[in-house]
Motif scaffolding. Structure first.
Motif, mmCIF file in Angstrom:
data_model
loop_
_atom_site.group_PDB
_atom_site.id
_atom_site.type_symbol
_atom_site.label_atom_id
_atom_site.label_comp_id
_atom_site.label_asym_id
_atom_site.label_seq_id
_atom_site.Cartn_x
_atom_site.Cartn_y
_atom_site.Cartn_z
ATOM 1 N N PRO A 254 -1.391 -1.560 -5.138
ATOM 2 C CA PRO A 254 -1.516 -0.327 -4.356
ATOM 3 C C PRO A 254 -0.619 -0.357 -3.125
ATOM 4 O O PRO A 254 -0.477 -1.399 -2.488
ATOM 5 N N ARG A 255 0.006 0.768 -2.809
ATOM 6 C CA ARG A 255 0.853 0.844 -1.622
ATOM 7 C C ARG A 255 0.242 1.838 -0.639
ATOM 8 O O ARG A 255 0.030 2.990 -0.988
ATOM 9 N N PRO A 256 -0.045 1.396 0.579
ATOM 10 C CA PRO A 256 -0.646 2.285 1.573
ATOM 11 C C PRO A 256 0.237 3.520 1.784
ATOM 12 O O PRO A 256 1.452 3.397 1.897
ATOM 13 N N GLY A 257 -0.394 4.690 1.789
ATOM 14 C CA GLY A 257 0.363 5.904 2.050
ATOM 15 C C GLY A 257 0.957 6.558 0.823
ATOM 16 O O GLY A 257 1.444 7.684 0.879
ATOM 17 N N TRP A 258 0.933 5.848 -0.313
ATOM 18 C CA TRP A 258 1.582 6.386 -1.510
ATOM 19 C C TRP A 258 0.842 7.609 -2.057
ATOM 20 O O TRP A 258 1.464 8.614 -2.413
ATOM 21 N N THR A 259 -0.478 7.540 -2.117
ATOM 22 C CA THR A 259 -1.265 8.676 -2.604
ATOM 23 C C THR A 259 -0.979 9.911 -1.754
ATOM 24 O O THR A 259 -0.746 11.006 -2.268
ATOM 25 N N GLU A 260 -0.969 9.712 -0.445
ATOM 26 C CA GLU A 260 -0.713 10.823 0.475
ATOM 27 C C GLU A 260 0.690 11.395 0.247
ATOM 28 O O GLU A 260 0.888 12.620 0.248
ATOM 29 N N ALA A 261 1.660 10.506 0.028
ATOM 30 C CA ALA A 261 3.041 10.955 -0.198
ATOM 31 C C ALA A 261 3.138 11.811 -1.462
ATOM 32 O O ALA A 261 3.816 12.840 -1.488
ATOM 33 N N LEU A 262 2.424 11.392 -2.494
ATOM 34 C CA LEU A 262 2.463 12.116 -3.761
ATOM 35 C C LEU A 262 1.759 13.471 -3.631
ATOM 36 O O LEU A 262 2.253 14.493 -4.103
ATOM 37 N N LEU A 263 0.602 13.475 -2.964
ATOM 38 C CA LEU A 263 -0.118 14.737 -2.765
ATOM 39 C C LEU A 263 0.691 15.698 -1.893
ATOM 40 O O LEU A 263 0.669 16.918 -2.113
ATOM 41 N N PRO B 97 12.167 13.930 -1.030
ATOM 42 C CA PRO B 97 12.339 12.599 -0.447
ATOM 43 C C PRO B 97 11.112 12.214 0.377
ATOM 44 O O PRO B 97 10.646 13.002 1.184
ATOM 45 N N VAL B 98 10.597 11.033 0.116
ATOM 46 C CA VAL B 98 9.438 10.547 0.860
ATOM 47 C C VAL B 98 9.873 9.327 1.666
ATOM 48 O O VAL B 98 10.183 8.285 1.084
ATOM 49 N N PRO B 99 9.911 9.453 3.004
ATOM 50 C CA PRO B 99 10.363 8.342 3.841
ATOM 51 C C PRO B 99 9.584 7.063 3.537
ATOM 52 O O PRO B 99 8.359 7.074 3.488
ATOM 53 N N GLY B 100 10.317 5.988 3.288
ATOM 54 C CA GLY B 100 9.674 4.699 3.033
ATOM 55 C C GLY B 100 9.289 4.469 1.581
ATOM 56 O O GLY B 100 8.880 3.368 1.215
ATOM 57 N N PHE B 101 9.413 5.502 0.732
ATOM 58 C CA PHE B 101 9.010 5.345 -0.671
ATOM 59 C C PHE B 101 10.123 5.663 -1.662
ATOM 60 O O PHE B 101 10.153 5.150 -2.763
ATOM 61 N N GLY B 102 11.024 6.561 -1.301
ATOM 62 C CA GLY B 102 12.040 6.998 -2.252
ATOM 63 C C GLY B 102 11.875 8.482 -2.551
ATOM 64 O O GLY B 102 11.161 9.198 -1.844
#
Length: 214
Positions: A126-135, A20-25
């Motif tokens: 692009p969604r800010p923070g998404w790359t970081e969430a995936l990594l 689970p990634v807060p704010g992304f799903g």
């Protein structure tokens, strides 16, 4: 979770990790299905933005063939990341001692090699923070689910975007090296100038006690 379960269901579609990634799903990571997933992966690797991935110019069947071959190996694994059912990235893990990178640095027990390909942004942009969430999801899988101690990555030295992304994630730069050409019947890889970088478990997850379970 046991580190061994990844092998048992290697050809299944069950997620090996739900994160689970807060704010992304929720990001789900499942073994790549060479046939079923070849179309979407082919789209990603054919794009100019993926030039450093090294598969530009391959046909969809060739991409399927590469991943079908990888599925037969015990040392290299490919996973598709999905968010709410939509493919968002590709994670490949490998044993560094079974890879050419081992000729360029001293492999330590508990090391795991990782290659990462992120999907282009969707219709919402692009969604800010998404790359970081995936990594972070990929890091959690490699260091916690698989119980490894250190991740090694080897982006092309010219791939400044990827190198900057890894550094933001806490990776420490190692040496720039030349990965030797591999010319075998099953696989051909041209020589690659790579920037090695490393991420240890205490750096990635400072709040988790790092008791050495081995």
């Amino acid at each position: 979770m046991s580190e061994h379960h990844e092998h048992h269901d290697h050809h299944g579609h069950h997620p090996v990790l739900e994160h689970p990634v807060p704010g992304f799903g929720t990001v789900r990571l499942r073994p790549l299905d060479p046939e079923r997933d070849a179309a979407v992966v082919h789209t990603w690797v054919s794009a100019e933005r993926a030039a450093f991935w090294g598969m530009t110019g391959l046909t969809r069947p060739q991409v399927a063939e590469i991943y079908a071959h990888m599925a037969t190996l015990d040392t290299h694994h490919a996973y598709l990341a999905e968010k709410d059912g939509t493919p968002v990235g590709l994670l490949q893990t490998y044993e560094p001692e079974a890879d050419r990178v081992s000729e360029c640095y001293d492999v330590r027990p508990g090391d795991i090699g990782v290659h990462v390909l992120l999907a282009p942004p969707g219709p919402e942009g692009p969604r800010p923070g998404w790359t970081e969430a995936l990594l972070t999801t990929f890091t959690a899988y490699a260091l916690r689910t698989l119980d490894r101690r250190r991740i090694v990555v080897d982006p092309d030295v010219r791939n400044e975007k990827a190198i900057a992304r890894f550094r933001r994630q806490g990776f420490e730069l190692g040496p720039a090296v030349v990965l030797p050409e591999i010319d075998l019947p099953d696989v051909h890889l041209p020589e690659k100038r790579a920037q090695l970088a490393f991420l240890t478990r205490p750096v990635a997850f400072p709040d988790v006690p790092d008791a050495d379970s081995r």
